[in-house]
Scaffold this motif. Structure first.
Motif, short mmCIF file in Angstrom:
data_model
loop_
_atom_site.label_atom_id
_atom_site.label_comp_id
_atom_site.label_asym_id
_atom_site.label_seq_id
_atom_site.Cartn_x
_atom_site.Cartn_y
_atom_site.Cartn_z
N UNK A 235 -9.02 79.87 -4.53
CA UNK A 235 -7.67 79.76 -3.55
C UNK A 235 -7.65 80.53 -2.64
N UNK A 236 -7.06 80.02 -1.36
CA UNK A 236 -7.19 80.80 -0.17
C UNK A 236 -6.10 80.26 0.79
N UNK A 237 -5.80 80.80 1.75
CA UNK A 237 -4.74 80.50 2.88
C UNK A 237 -5.63 79.90 3.97
N UNK A 238 -5.34 78.42 4.49
CA UNK A 238 -5.61 78.01 5.83
C UNK A 238 -4.53 78.21 6.68
N UNK A 239 -5.02 78.10 8.07
CA UNK A 239 -3.94 78.24 9.17
C UNK A 239 -3.59 77.32 9.76
N UNK A 240 -4.16 75.97 9.57
CA UNK A 240 -3.95 75.03 10.49
C UNK A 240 -4.47 73.54 9.88
N UNK A 241 -3.98 72.42 10.29
CA UNK A 241 -4.46 71.26 9.87
C UNK A 241 -6.09 71.02 10.46
N UNK A 242 -6.32 71.93 11.61
CA UNK A 242 -7.77 71.97 12.18
C UNK A 242 -8.73 72.41 11.22
N UNK A 243 -8.38 73.56 10.47
CA UNK A 243 -9.23 74.31 9.39
C UNK A 243 -9.44 73.06 8.24
#
Length: 340
Positions: A235-243
């Motif tokens: 589980x993580x956090x992504x910061x954008x649709x680019x990621x």
């Protein structure tokens, strides 16, 4: 850019009753939330307990918080409520700090013989912004992964002991879709399916149900369930649709958590206080292709406008960009900025 750091740990095989404890892990920024995730093998009668201890910005250690008790077969498979104090609280699967966190330790306890921890990770993040910035389209052309479709509402009324299917089973439906994409569906489906067209969803509900939360949406439990079929995950956090796109273009579908009113996400056709969907691709214009198991009409494949999708997914009133990533060991992840 939101501060996020994912740290992976190697846990040696513990003897029954033993604990493995990590060294202090500096977050590198004032962290507001911690989320552990794991994969493990627990023979019948065995289970693991995962705990976190935070170090506050003034150097004081908190007590240990139980982040989950988990076994492949249940008994136990539970989060632990009622742990709040002046330093923080556990919201099902997330440690929410009341004081900025500068470091943490993670501890795994083996309860019973034969326990093996295949993977352990902890995501630390700052507080997500209320109004996140969007990301521009990559311009790399369309991409779409052939992820099978499962509609959670087809399972309405199934297995009341696992929260009754239907509107409550976005997590099992999403996880079952990713397992199907990787060719890792379970083989013993007859005992849970009850004649339904997609019994893998029922199986996933049984394998992810949290007996304290009384639901199947616990993020680490979904990762751990997928791990029983040989997948790695976290589980993580992504910061954008680019990621997101970097992962999808590497051949890896991603499960994301978001909440929205119907008017905020054109094309969804419903509102939700929390839903898990699978991101499967992007259009040439950069809009987001998904398999959304919660749609009201059964047409699971959707395309959501990029800006609207990023807003409802990344904002602090939603999940703040939460995602879980599942992949076979032989499939490599693309390079990251420290959040996978």
């Amino acid at each position: 850019m939101l501060n996020v750091a994912l740290t992976r740990f190697t846990v040696p095989p513990p003897a029954p009753g033993d604990c493995w404890t990590s060294d202090d892990q500096p977050t590198g920024f004032p962290a507001a939330q911690l989320v552990p995730s794991w994969t493990a093998h627990t023979p019948p009668g065995s289970w693991i307990e995962v705990e976190l201890q935070a170090v506050t910005a003034d150097g004081r250690r908190t007590r240990w918080y139980v982040m989950g008790r988990w076994s492949e077969r249940g008994g136990p498979r539970t989060s632990v409520a009622g742990q709040g104090d002046e330093d923080g609280d556990v919201a099902v699967d997330t440690f929410v700090a009341r004081r900025p966190v500068a470091a943490y330790r993670v501890r795994v306890r083996a309860c019973g013989p034969g326990v093996r921890v295949g993977g352990l990770a902890v995501m630390a993040s700052a507080q997500p912004p209320p109004h996140p910035e969007g990301s521009p389209p990559s311009g790399l052309g369309p991409v779409e992964l052939a992820v099978p479709e499962h509609w959670q509402h087809a399972h309405a009324g199934h297995h009341p002991e696992y929260d009754g299917g239907g509107a409550n089973w976005c997590g099992p439906a999403a996880t079952a879709m990713v397992l199907g994409f990787w060719g890792r569906e379970p083989g013993d489906l007859g005992e849970v399916g009850g004649g339904c067209p997609h019994p893998a969803v029922d199986h996933a509900a049984r394998g992810t149900y949290d007996s304290s939360y009384l639901g199947t949406g616990n993020w680490p439990f979904n990762v751990a369930y997928a791990g029983t079929f040989g997948l790695r995950g976290f589980v993580t956090r992504l910061r954008s649709a680019a990621e997101l796109e970097r992962l999808v273009r590497s051949g890896i579908p991603v499960v994301v958590s978001l909440s929205f009113k119907e008017r905020e996400l054109p094309g969804a056709g419903y509102s939700t206080s929390g839903n898990l969907i699978v991101v499967t691709g992007f259009t040439a214009e950069g809009d987001v292709r998904v398999n959304d198991p919660a749609v009201p009409d059964g047409r699971v494949r959707r395309v959501y406008p990029r800006a609207a999708f990023e807003h409802v997914w990344l904002r602090s009133s939603g999940s703040g960009g939460i995602a879980y990533v599942l992949h076979p060991p032989e499939v490599s992840l693309p390079e990251s900025d420290g959040n996978w």
